[in-house]
Scaffold this active site. Structure first.
Site, PDB file in Angstrom:
ATOM      1  N   ASN A 124       0.720  -1.235  -0.152  1.00 37.33           N
ATOM      2  CA  ASN A 124      -0.173   0.021   0.003  1.00 37.33           C
ATOM      3  C   ASN A 124       0.913   1.133  -0.311  1.00 37.33           C
ATOM      4  O   ASN A 124       0.197   2.334   0.014  1.00 37.33           O
ATOM      5  CB  ASN A 124      -0.941  -0.069   1.176  1.00 37.33           C
ATOM      6  CG  ASN A 124      -2.141  -1.103   0.849  1.00 37.33           C
ATOM      7  OD1 ASN A 124      -2.164  -1.385  -0.095  1.00 37.33           O
ATOM      8  ND2 ASN A 124      -2.978  -1.579   1.953  1.00 37.33           N
TER       9      ASN A 124
ATOM     10  N   ASP B 205     -10.509  -5.852  -3.543  1.00 33.36           N
ATOM     11  CA  ASP B 205     -11.064  -6.890  -3.019  1.00 33.36           C
ATOM     12  C   ASP B 205     -12.665  -6.521  -2.650  1.00 33.36           C
ATOM     13  O   ASP B 205     -13.159  -5.455  -2.395  1.00 33.36           O
ATOM     14  CB  ASP B 205     -10.538  -6.678  -1.471  1.00 33.36           C
ATOM     15  CG  ASP B 205      -8.957  -7.052  -1.688  1.00 33.36           C
ATOM     16  OD1 ASP B 205      -8.823  -7.958  -2.267  1.00 33.36           O
ATOM     17  OD2 ASP B 205      -8.211  -6.671  -0.903  1.00 33.36           O
TER      18      ASP B 205
ATOM     19  N   ARG C 196      -8.107  -1.788  -6.611  1.00 31.89           N
ATOM     20  CA  ARG C 196      -8.592  -0.513  -6.030  1.00 31.89           C
ATOM     21  C   ARG C 196      -7.819   0.517  -6.421  1.00 31.89           C
ATOM     22  O   ARG C 196      -8.109   1.829  -6.347  1.00 31.89           O
ATOM     23  CB  ARG C 196      -8.550  -0.784  -4.577  1.00 31.89           C
ATOM     24  CG  ARG C 196      -8.716   0.081  -3.779  1.00 31.89           C
ATOM     25  CD  ARG C 196     -10.345   0.756  -3.698  1.00 31.89           C
ATOM     26  NE  ARG C 196     -10.788   1.652  -2.802  1.00 31.89           N
ATOM     27  CZ  ARG C 196     -11.682   2.384  -3.042  1.00 31.89           C
ATOM     28  NH1 ARG C 196     -12.587   2.325  -3.717  1.00 31.89           N
ATOM     29  NH2 ARG C 196     -11.844   3.254  -1.955  1.00 31.89           N
TER      30      ARG C 196
HETATM   31  N1  EPU Z   1     -13.634   3.992   7.288  1.00 29.77           N
HETATM   32  C1  EPU Z   1     -14.308   3.980   8.475  1.00 29.77           C
HETATM   33  N2  EPU Z   1     -13.857   5.136   9.122  1.00 29.77           N
HETATM   34  C2  EPU Z   1     -12.794   5.914   8.818  1.00 29.77           C
HETATM   35  C3  EPU Z   1     -12.098   5.660   7.676  1.00 29.77           C
HETATM   36  C4  EPU Z   1     -12.498   4.678   7.055  1.00 29.77           C
HETATM   37  O1  EPU Z   1     -15.161   3.480   8.618  1.00 29.77           O
HETATM   38  O2  EPU Z   1     -12.419   6.641   9.813  1.00 29.77           O
HETATM   39  C5  EPU Z   1     -14.118   2.894   6.311  1.00 29.77           C
HETATM   40  C6  EPU Z   1     -14.338   3.516   5.093  1.00 29.77           C
HETATM   41  O3  EPU Z   1     -15.707   3.905   5.025  1.00 29.77           O
HETATM   42  C7  EPU Z   1     -14.121   2.540   4.261  1.00 29.77           C
HETATM   43  C8  EPU Z   1     -13.014   1.661   4.905  1.00 29.77           C
HETATM   44  O4  EPU Z   1     -12.986   2.057   5.935  1.00 29.77           O
HETATM   45  O5  EPU Z   1     -15.262   1.315   3.943  1.00 29.77           O
HETATM   46  C9  EPU Z   1     -11.489   1.768   4.234  1.00 29.77           C
HETATM   47  O6  EPU Z   1     -11.415   3.205   3.870  1.00 29.77           O
HETATM   48  P1  EPU Z   1     -10.229   3.705   3.184  1.00 29.77           P
HETATM   49  O7  EPU Z   1     -10.910   4.609   2.171  1.00 29.77           O
HETATM   50  O8  EPU Z   1      -9.206   4.254   4.159  1.00 29.77           O
HETATM   51  O9  EPU Z   1      -9.871   2.382   2.251  1.00 29.77           O
HETATM   52  P2  EPU Z   1      -9.030   2.520   0.941  1.00 29.77           P
HETATM   53  O10 EPU Z   1      -8.105   3.762   0.799  1.00 29.77           O
HETATM   54  O11 EPU Z   1      -9.906   2.048  -0.328  1.00 29.77           O
HETATM   55  C10 EPU Z   1      -6.797   1.456   1.783  1.00 29.77           C
HETATM   56  C11 EPU Z   1      -5.990   0.024   1.454  1.00 29.77           C
HETATM   57  C12 EPU Z   1      -6.798  -0.993   1.955  1.00 29.77           C
HETATM   58  C13 EPU Z   1      -6.972  -0.782   3.474  1.00 29.77           C
HETATM   59  C14 EPU Z   1      -7.846   0.365   3.779  1.00 29.77           C
HETATM   60  C15 EPU Z   1      -7.820   0.685   5.327  1.00 29.77           C
HETATM   61  C16 EPU Z   1      -4.747   0.522  -0.457  1.00 29.77           C
HETATM   62  C17 EPU Z   1      -4.521   0.330  -2.055  1.00 29.77           C
HETATM   63  N3  EPU Z   1      -5.816   0.088   0.025  1.00 29.77           N
HETATM   64  O12 EPU Z   1      -7.739   1.210   1.042  1.00 29.77           O
HETATM   65  O13 EPU Z   1      -6.048  -2.250   1.662  1.00 29.77           O
HETATM   66  O14 EPU Z   1      -8.219  -1.818   3.858  1.00 29.77           O
HETATM   67  O15 EPU Z   1      -7.044   1.398   3.062  1.00 29.77           O
HETATM   68  O16 EPU Z   1      -6.456   0.724   5.957  1.00 29.77           O
HETATM   69  O17 EPU Z   1      -4.004   1.337   0.160  1.00 29.77           O
HETATM   70  C18 EPU Z   1      -5.539  -4.397   1.740  1.00 29.77           C
HETATM   71  O18 EPU Z   1      -4.084  -4.187   1.408  1.00 29.77           O
HETATM   72  O19 EPU Z   1      -5.881  -5.537   1.679  1.00 29.77           O
HETATM   73  C19 EPU Z   1      -6.386  -3.330   1.506  1.00 29.77           C
HETATM   74  C20 EPU Z   1      -7.601  -3.650   1.070  1.00 29.77           C
END
Ligand code: EPU
Length: 425
Positions: A23, A117, A93
């Protein structure tokens, strides 16, 4: 489709070194679009998601040259505007991370909706609102279509501390006019890694590691060399595996200073490793016991935005808990689909109650038995491998590309620890 055949019940011992953090790799690769000069990455994990990201960038005209198994140089000098390949974008993603750098470089973007995912709704409102606050105009048909004339330095209040949301806004705001401040920003080690790379390229970001990032805009950015941080998700996964696999596993070249909340949380299921310098050793010969809350109440493990326990380490901790004495509630606060894989652990013999999409109760220890399995996401995939490694009999895990999207060379790393794992078609 490649699959793993895993004969469980063998003790695992030895040393393992984590690869670079997926990430951090993905947003830093996208940063190449912000300069005409080359960026060299070291400890770049050659995993599925990284290769797809490189393919997306190459399709835009970025040159991608691998020098050895974990060093790659990207140069966007000849990058031309076009709609990024929708088929490639739909696989990951991280394709959403093109929004910021494409708007910064070309002033426009048309991007297919990202894939990734199957773990929940994965809203993009934080990205959207932030880009509009910085002066962008976006609309949605069957793609995200946007343009920006002037990148405005302003205060941006993120709807939630979204990881990729924060990264997208950084990748745009570094070129703003004036000063932009991101409030309620994500602060994971991978966000820190991106900020450090951008500053090496000439950006002026302060507040790194906190939830308020201040970005003084600059006109141009330069090339750089950047080493990706060790994958703390991989470190956490090997600690959970080591705790249940009957031997002693040492994870080398880690950054223990990043693991504070992770170690505190793993201690709740009895996982208490020994740290010496950058090496962390977990002794799996000792039985695990879950910690109760004061007064003997059942404890809870919950995920949250950094520095809380990462959602991506929930699944591996759940498998470890199935082998620990006692009862713990797991409360996955972030994703509403992440817990569903536990039905596969129940099929293997785990004593788990799925209370609702966000909560389960694990009663341990349970003897696990081999099963035929497939995984909905990269982290559940690693967890099912762990469960298969401690189960009686030979399990088959079907869609291992899910795991290989995120864990580099997992098959050989496990073999080196003594696992009986065979790749088949
Ligand atoms: N969320 C909350 N509260 C918060 C912040 C987020 O409930 O304060 C929820 C969001 O609504 C969402 C989820 O948590 O449903 C994840 O949110 P975020 O936007 O941070 O996720 P992302 O940026 O799409 C990245 C990683 C994910 C990891 C998440 C959370 C990358 C490419 N992906 O996703 O990684 O799970 O942050 O840390 O950086 C993985 O590596 O397996 C993976 C899925």
């Amino acid at each position: 489709m490649a699959r793993f055949h895993i004969e469980g019940g063998h003790k695992l011992s030895g040393s393992v070194t984590p690869s670079g953090n997926k990430n951090e790799a993905l947003p830093t690769l996208m940063a190449c679009l912000l300069t005409d000069q080359p960026i060299t990455f070291k400890r770049m994990p050659k995993i599925g998601d990284v290769m797809t990201t490189c393919d997306v960038l190459a399709d835009l005209g970025v040159s991608v040259k691998w020098e050895d198994h974990d060093t790659v140089t990207l140069c966007a000098k000849n990058a031309k505007y076009k709609k990024p390949d929708p088929e490639l974008c739909s696989r990951i993603r991280a394709s959403v991370l093109l929004l910021g750098p494409m708007l910064a470089r070309f002033g426009k973007v048309e991007l297919a909706l990202p894939g990734g995912d199957v773990i929940g709704a994965r809203r993009i409102d934080t990205h959207w609102e932030g880009i509009e606050a910085l002066g962008g105009k976006l609309h949605l048909n069957n793609a995200i279509v946007g343009e920006i004339k002037t990148i405005r330095g302003t205060d941006v209040y993120l709807d939630e501390p979204s990881v990729t949301g924060t990264e997208n806004l950084l990748l745009l705001a570094v070129k703003c006019q004036g000063t932009a401040t991101l409030h309620n920003a994500a602060s994971e080690p991978h966000v820190v890694g991106l900020c450090n790379l951008l500053n090496t390229m000439g950006a002026k970001i302060s507040g790194i590691g906190s939830n308020r990032l201040t970005i003084e805009g600059v006109k141009t950015l330069n090339g750089a060399t950047h080493t990706i941080g060790p994958d703390f998700m991989e470190v956490g996964s090997f600690l959970c595996l080591g705790a249940i696999a009957g031997g002693k596993i040492t994870v080398e070249k880690t950054r223990p200073e990043e693991l504070g909340f992770i170690l505190k949380t793993l201690a709740r299921i009895g996982i208490v490793p020994e740290i010496k310098g950058d090496k962390i050793t977990i002794d799996g010969t000792k039985p695990l016991v879950m910690k109760k809350d004061i007064g003997g109440r059942i404890g809870t493990i919950y995920s949250g935005p950094w520095p809380a326990y990462p959602t991506d380490l929930m699944s591996v901790a759940i498998v470890a808990a199935t082998q620990s004495q006692g009862t713990t509630i797991f409360f996955e606060k972030m994703f509403e689909g992440r817990m569903f894989f536990t039905d596969k652990l129940m099929q293997m013999g785990a004593n788990i109650v799925l209370c609702d999409p966000h909560r389960i109760v694990v009663n341990g220890p349970s003897k696990l038995y081999a099963a035929r399995l497939n995984s909905p996401d990269v982290r559940a995939g690693m967890s099912l491998i762990m469960a298969a490694l401690v189960a009686e009999g030979t399990s088959v895990i079907d869609n291992i590309y899910q795991v290989e999207r995120g864990y580099f060379d997992i098959e050989n790393k496990l073999k080196a620890l003594g696992a009986k794992i065979i790749r088949g078609d």
